[in-house]
Design an enzyme around this catalytic site. Structure first.
Site, short mmCIF file in Angstrom:
data_model
loop_
_atom_site.label_atom_id
_atom_site.label_comp_id
_atom_site.label_asym_id
_atom_site.label_seq_id
_atom_site.Cartn_x
_atom_site.Cartn_y
_atom_site.Cartn_z
N ALA A 34 -24.12 -7.55 -7.71
CA ALA A 34 -23.33 -7.27 -9.04
C ALA A 34 -22.89 -6.03 -9.07
CB ALA A 34 -24.67 -7.56 -9.97
N HIS B 51 -11.67 -10.48 -15.39
CA HIS B 51 -11.03 -10.91 -14.23
C HIS B 51 -9.72 -11.58 -14.45
CE1 HIS B 51 -14.62 -11.47 -11.15
NE2 HIS B 51 -15.18 -10.89 -12.26
N ARG B 52 -9.51 -12.16 -15.48
CA ARG B 52 -8.14 -12.69 -15.62
C ARG B 52 -7.09 -11.81 -15.72
NH1 ARG B 52 -9.81 -15.79 -20.28
NH2 ARG B 52 -10.56 -17.68 -19.29
#
Length: 190
Positions: free
Chosen positions: A18, A59-60
């Protein structure tokens, strides 16, 4: 099992812990491909979880505007068979996809993963997959956690066995383990 991949794209697996940067590394590989990138998000959006929505938004924002995004929480096989060259698929992430299928019994799950491996080996485009390494910590104390860890670990190993390149992202580095290591067999006892 050997697969005829003479008419198929390249398979690249990017794995790591992660927050290791594995998605960023996968995105850079997709960008370097020079192909039209289709980002395949396996997450389920959840308006009731603002922290999850913030992660998705991060993320976008990081992705180039010209990348197409498909939300595919379950049917990866269909997507892999439908996309044609000259695209590059970036699938992020296998861990989320596995979590979405935790309600499947073992026989159904085995069929699902077999279909995924077959679809990957037949995909006509380059496919970059992001997958989490979950088995480096303690054994989960509850059955569903163990099922998730075992399914994801097994899937990562299967995909690593057919991948052209496998990267491990750790400590700020992306290591091409397909060049550094020796490939194990793709089948093993659970």
């Amino acid at each position: 099992m050997l697969y005829d991949r003479s008419n198929t794209g390249q398979i690249i697996l990017v794995t790591g812990a992660a927050r290791s940067g594995k998605s960023e590394w996968a995105e850079s590989l997709a960008q370097k491909s020079g192909k039209s990138v289709i980002y395949v998000a396996t997450a389920l959006e959840n308006a009731d979880d603002p922290e999850w929505q913030a992660r998705l938004e991060k993320h976008r924002r990081r992705r180039p505007a010209q990348w197409q995004t498909l939300w595919v929480p379950y049917t990866l096989c269909n997507t892999l068979s439908e996309i044609l060259p000259p695209h590059c698929l970036l699938i992020d992430s296998l861990g989320t996809w596995v979590a979405n299928g935790l309600d499947q019994d073992e026989m159904t799950w085995e069929q699902t993963t077999t279909q995924l491996i077959n679809s990957l080996t037949q995909a006509r485009v380059d496919v970059i997959l992001v997958g989490e390494e979950t088995g480096w910590g303690v054994v989960p104390a509850y059955p569903l956690g163990r099922t998730f860890r075992d399914r994801l670990g097994h899937l990562i190993r299967q995909i690593g066995g057919i991948a052209d390149e496998v990267y491990l992202v750790t400590g700020g580095y992306a290591l091409n383990v397909s060049c550094l290591g020796e490939k194990l067999g793709t089948t093993f006892n659970n």
